[in-house]
Design a protein around this motif. Structure first.
Motif, short mmCIF file in Angstrom:
data_model
loop_
_atom_site.label_atom_id
_atom_site.label_comp_id
_atom_site.label_asym_id
_atom_site.label_seq_id
_atom_site.Cartn_x
_atom_site.Cartn_y
_atom_site.Cartn_z
N PHE A 89 2.35 35.42 -15.27
CA PHE A 89 3.58 34.91 -14.67
C PHE A 89 3.42 34.75 -13.15
CE2 PHE A 89 7.52 35.69 -12.38
CZ PHE A 89 8.40 34.81 -12.98
N GLY A 90 2.89 35.77 -12.49
CA GLY A 90 2.75 35.73 -11.04
C GLY A 90 1.78 34.66 -10.57
N THR A 91 0.62 34.58 -11.22
CA THR A 91 -0.35 33.56 -10.81
C THR A 91 0.15 32.15 -11.15
OG1 THR A 91 -1.51 33.95 -12.91
CG2 THR A 91 -2.37 35.07 -10.94
N GLY A 92 0.87 32.04 -12.27
CA GLY A 92 1.45 30.74 -12.61
C GLY A 92 2.48 30.29 -11.60
N LEU A 93 3.29 31.23 -11.13
CA LEU A 93 4.32 30.91 -10.14
C LEU A 93 3.69 30.46 -8.82
CD1 LEU A 93 7.35 30.89 -9.48
CD2 LEU A 93 7.11 33.29 -8.77
N VAL A 94 2.69 31.19 -8.37
CA VAL A 94 2.01 30.83 -7.12
C VAL A 94 1.29 29.50 -7.27
CG1 VAL A 94 0.18 31.49 -5.51
CG2 VAL A 94 1.79 33.21 -6.35
N GLY A 95 0.59 29.32 -8.39
CA GLY A 95 -0.14 28.07 -8.60
C GLY A 95 0.79 26.87 -8.70
N ALA A 96 1.92 27.03 -9.39
CA ALA A 96 2.87 25.93 -9.51
C ALA A 96 3.42 25.54 -8.14
CB ALA A 96 4.02 26.33 -10.44
N GLY A 97 3.72 26.55 -7.31
CA GLY A 97 4.24 26.26 -5.98
C GLY A 97 3.23 25.55 -5.10
N ALA A 98 1.98 26.00 -5.13
CA ALA A 98 0.94 25.39 -4.29
C ALA A 98 0.65 23.96 -4.73
CB ALA A 98 -0.33 26.24 -4.35
N LEU A 99 0.51 23.74 -6.04
CA LEU A 99 0.21 22.40 -6.53
C LEU A 99 1.40 21.45 -6.34
CD1 LEU A 99 -1.73 23.19 -9.84
CD2 LEU A 99 -2.66 22.29 -7.71
N HIS A 100 2.60 21.99 -6.49
CA HIS A 100 3.79 21.16 -6.27
C HIS A 100 3.87 20.68 -4.83
CE1 HIS A 100 7.85 19.65 -6.91
NE2 HIS A 100 8.23 20.26 -5.81
N PHE A 101 3.53 21.56 -3.90
CA PHE A 101 3.51 21.17 -2.48
C PHE A 101 2.56 20.00 -2.26
CE2 PHE A 101 1.56 21.48 1.73
CZ PHE A 101 2.69 21.41 2.55
N LEU A 102 1.41 20.03 -2.93
CA LEU A 102 0.42 18.97 -2.75
C LEU A 102 0.87 17.65 -3.39
CD1 LEU A 102 -2.88 20.97 -3.42
CD2 LEU A 102 -1.95 20.25 -1.22
N VAL A 103 1.37 17.71 -4.62
CA VAL A 103 1.73 16.45 -5.30
C VAL A 103 2.95 15.80 -4.65
CG1 VAL A 103 0.74 17.17 -7.50
CG2 VAL A 103 3.18 17.55 -7.07
N MET A 104 3.78 16.60 -4.00
CA MET A 104 4.95 16.02 -3.33
C MET A 104 4.57 15.31 -2.04
SD MET A 104 7.36 16.41 -5.39
CE MET A 104 8.75 15.85 -4.39
#
Length: 232
Positions: A89-104
């Motif tokens: 859960f924790g790594t997924g949350l961090v990874g989703a946030g980091a990748l979302h920042f890039l794709v946006m």
């Protein structure tokens, strides 16, 4: 001594899988049109938010009827493998946030209508919108896209499971925008890229945690963050 990671196996029974694929097809292809038909039959007098709550409550009820053993066993797996699921859960949350920042940061030919839709729905019915977006949607979608789709394909190919579940969920999140504005605008399909980070993180959390309730919880947090960002 630390526990050894269990070998992956589909947690769905054959009966649940069979019922699940029927429900998946109905949920994606038929239910949205039936919802629109019901809304039109009331001449627009049925409040959208309240109607959506009923729609998703019925969908969640069907999910529990179709996947009861799977969801129950997933809860026990969550407790038995709590450290693994918390890590996923924790790594997924961090990874989703980091990748979302890039794709946006990528240029898109159209704006994503979701933020405006959330804002409009929240203004009309705050409680109903929170219940739908934060609670009901994640339960239904994770049972289908992670529990059923990812789980069924994962026993044959991990890479294919990630690819199919990520892509189909991302496209599912935006396909309705193509037909929203009195015509067809395929540019809205490009917005699927904005949902790839979330979808990848949800697959990761299920694959590495082992319980479907982990991506459900992660989906709830990510949806809550998206709703908060839309209304703030």
């Amino acid at each position: 001594m630390p526990k050894h990671r269990r070998q992956w196996r589909s947690q769905l029974t054959r009966a649940e899988e069979g019922r699940g694929w029927v429900f998946f097809a109905l949920y994606v292809l038929a239910f949205p049109f039936l919802m629109g038909l019901v809304q039109r039959s009331f001449g627009g007098e049925l409040p959208v938010a309240e109607a959506s709550v009923i729609y998703y409550l019925l969908s969640v009820t069907l999910v529990f009827l179709v996947f009861w053993s799977f969801l129950k066993n997933g809860f026990y797996l969550l407790l038995d493998w709590l450290p693994e699921n918390l890590f996923a859960f924790g790594t997924g949350l961090v990874g989703a946030g980091a990748l979302h920042f890039l794709v946006m940061r990528l240029p898109y030919p159209v704006e994503n209508p979701n933020a405006y839709n959330y804002l409009e729905q929240y203004a009309m019915s705050p409680a109903a919108t929170v219940v739908i977006v934060v609670v009901l949607m994640p339960i239904v979608e994770e049972a289908l896209f992670r529990g059923l789709l990812f789980g069924a394909v994962r026993r044959y190919s991990r890479a294919l499971a990630y690819g199919l579940s990520t892509l189909l969920f991302a496209v599912y999140c935006v396909w309705q925008f193509v037909f929203t504005y009195n015509g067809m605008d395929l540019r809205y399909l490009l917005l699927f890229a904005q949902y790839v980070p979330m979808s990848l993180a949800l697959c990761w959390s299920y694959d590495n945690g082992g319980s479907v309730w982990t991506p459900v919880a992660l989906h709830m947090v990510l949806n809550a963050a998206a709703l908060f960002h839309a209304i703030r």
